[in-house]
Motif scaffolding. Structure first.
Motif, PDB file in Angstrom:
ATOM      1  N   HIS A  33      -3.809  56.564  15.686  1.00 34.41           N
ATOM      2  CA  HIS A  33      -4.356  55.252  14.798  1.00 34.41           C
ATOM      3  C   HIS A  33      -4.465  53.593  15.418  1.00 34.41           C
ATOM      4  O   HIS A  33      -4.444  53.026  16.055  1.00 34.41           O
ATOM      5  CB  HIS A  33      -2.596  55.057  15.259  1.00 34.41           C
ATOM      6  CG  HIS A  33      -1.608  55.316  14.598  1.00 34.41           C
ATOM      7  ND1 HIS A  33      -1.761  55.687  13.210  1.00 34.41           N
ATOM      8  CD2 HIS A  33      -0.884  56.522  14.904  1.00 34.41           C
ATOM      9  CE1 HIS A  33      -0.603  56.523  12.796  1.00 34.41           C
ATOM     10  NE2 HIS A  33       0.166  57.288  13.769  1.00 34.41           N
ATOM     11  N   LEU A  36      -4.700  49.885  14.519  1.00 32.29           N
ATOM     12  CA  LEU A  36      -3.659  49.349  14.638  1.00 32.29           C
ATOM     13  C   LEU A  36      -3.704  48.471  15.310  1.00 32.29           C
ATOM     14  O   LEU A  36      -4.133  48.930  16.960  1.00 32.29           O
ATOM     15  CB  LEU A  36      -2.004  50.135  14.585  1.00 32.29           C
ATOM     16  CG  LEU A  36      -1.962  50.889  13.434  1.00 32.29           C
ATOM     17  CD1 LEU A  36      -0.567  51.820  13.538  1.00 32.29           C
ATOM     18  CD2 LEU A  36      -1.286  50.374  11.948  1.00 32.29           C
ATOM     19  N   GLY A 286       3.120  54.469  16.111  1.00 28.88           N
ATOM     20  CA  GLY A 286       2.475  54.062  14.874  1.00 28.88           C
ATOM     21  C   GLY A 286       2.680  54.017  13.281  1.00 28.88           C
ATOM     22  O   GLY A 286       3.547  53.425  11.857  1.00 28.88           O
ATOM     23  N   ARG A 290       2.957  51.525  10.888  1.00 28.89           N
ATOM     24  CA  ARG A 290       2.469  51.458   9.146  1.00 28.89           C
ATOM     25  C   ARG A 290       3.098  51.401   7.883  1.00 28.89           C
ATOM     26  O   ARG A 290       2.594  50.937   7.056  1.00 28.89           O
ATOM     27  CB  ARG A 290       1.695  53.113   9.122  1.00 28.89           C
ATOM     28  CG  ARG A 290       0.609  53.633   9.822  1.00 28.89           C
ATOM     29  CD  ARG A 290       0.024  54.965   9.391  1.00 28.89           C
ATOM     30  NE  ARG A 290      -0.787  54.789  10.184  1.00 28.89           N
ATOM     31  CZ  ARG A 290      -2.419  54.379   9.625  1.00 28.89           C
ATOM     32  NH1 ARG A 290      -2.265  53.830   8.686  1.00 28.89           N
ATOM     33  NH2 ARG A 290      -3.112  54.616  10.364  1.00 28.89           N
TER      34      ARG A 290
END
Length: 292
Positions: A33, A36, A286, A290
């Protein structure tokens, strides 16, 4: 939100926050990720603890209750080293120290008489030098005295817990806590009064029955209300982290407390940064981010 553990009294809040947030970013990248971005804050409370009295930080001014708990913490560390120490020589050293402590305990006049021999014994067990602290001055005295103060000084316990709880806002999605911070986060979440998607505990002593578990609040111990997911991560060589199944010790809705995740933190098994850099830490974070 990040919650630090013991032994941070000499670190600046901003410096520590930058280091821990940066380590978490590495963990997110390791979990796949890297794109992010997250707003993370550190709940800093090390300044709330008082330093032990005496020359060189020696414990000399505690109440009988504090001295007894401090002794039990030292003994528990030696037991952990004897049972789980990664080096055979360290296991033998810890076993000898425990036998010697048993002999000295019979003639000791109160817990304070055993503190010095126990401190000396721990400094001879090299495993403790792998926990990211200077054994004699920081790892044994100040950090463990902070654990003692948290459980015996109501003013400190309330102030620490309120500082952590005050940073858990309505938009907080994840709380990541390390070491003693897992104890503080656990108690603070019981006062939250609203849902929290994820709690991650790193190197947590919550399951240590002899010195921690029975002193938690509230009792009996249970999953904090509103918590949807609890991930516990530990290094097998981390002698602070308890190995019991937390789902058994903290009952709650089925599936909230997941089976513990084992990681390898290399030469610093208890270091917060090493835990935060793990993909095992970044992965659940993550997953939650998300969903935003």
């Amino acid at each position: 939100m990040l919650v630090h553990g013991i032994g941070q009294e000499d670190r600046d809040q901003a410096e520590l926050e930058t280091a821990m947030v940066g380590a978490l970013a590495e963990g997110l990248a390791a979990a796949g990720h890297p794109q992010l971005t997250t707003t993370a804050r550190l709940a800093y409370y090390a300044d709330l603890f008082s330093r032990p009295g005496g020359q060189g930080g020696e414990i000399t001014t505690g109440t009988p209750e504090q001295e007894e708990l401090f002794e039990r913490l030292l003994l528990d560390l030696l037991r952990q080293a004897a049972e789980r120490g990664p080096e055979p020589a360290d296991r033998r050293q810890a076993e000898r120290a425990l036998r010697q402590a048993d002999g000295e305990h019979a003639g000791a006049q109160g817990p304070r008489a055993l503190i010095r021999p126990l401190l000396n014994a721990i400094t001879r067990v090299s495993t403790f030098g792998r926990h990211g602290f200077s054994v004699a001055e920081r790892y044994v005295r100040m950090p463990l005295w902070q654990v003692t103060q948290y459980f015996t000084d109501e003013r400190i316990r309330t102030a620490v817990r309120e500082r952590v709880a005050g940073l858990i806002g309505p938009d907080t999605r994840v709380v990541i806590a390390h070491s003693l911070g897992t104890v503080v986060a656990y108690e603070a979440l019981h006062q939250l009064g609203r849902p929290l998607p994820l709690l991650i505990t790193l190197g947590s002593p919550l399951g240590l029955r002899t010195v921690i578990y029975e002193r938690l609040r509230p009792q009996p111990a249970r999953v904090p209300p509103g918590l949807a997911r609890w991930v516990n991560i530990l290094d097998p060589d981390d002698l602070i982290a308890a190995r019991p199944d937390l789902a058994r010790l903290f009952p709650g809705a089925a599936g909230v407390v997941e089976p513990h995740v084992l990681v390898d933190n290399g030469p610093e098994p208890h270091a917060a940064g090493a835990y935060l850099r793990q993909a095992a830490t970044g992965r659940p974070v993550g997953q939650v981010l998300r969903q935003l």
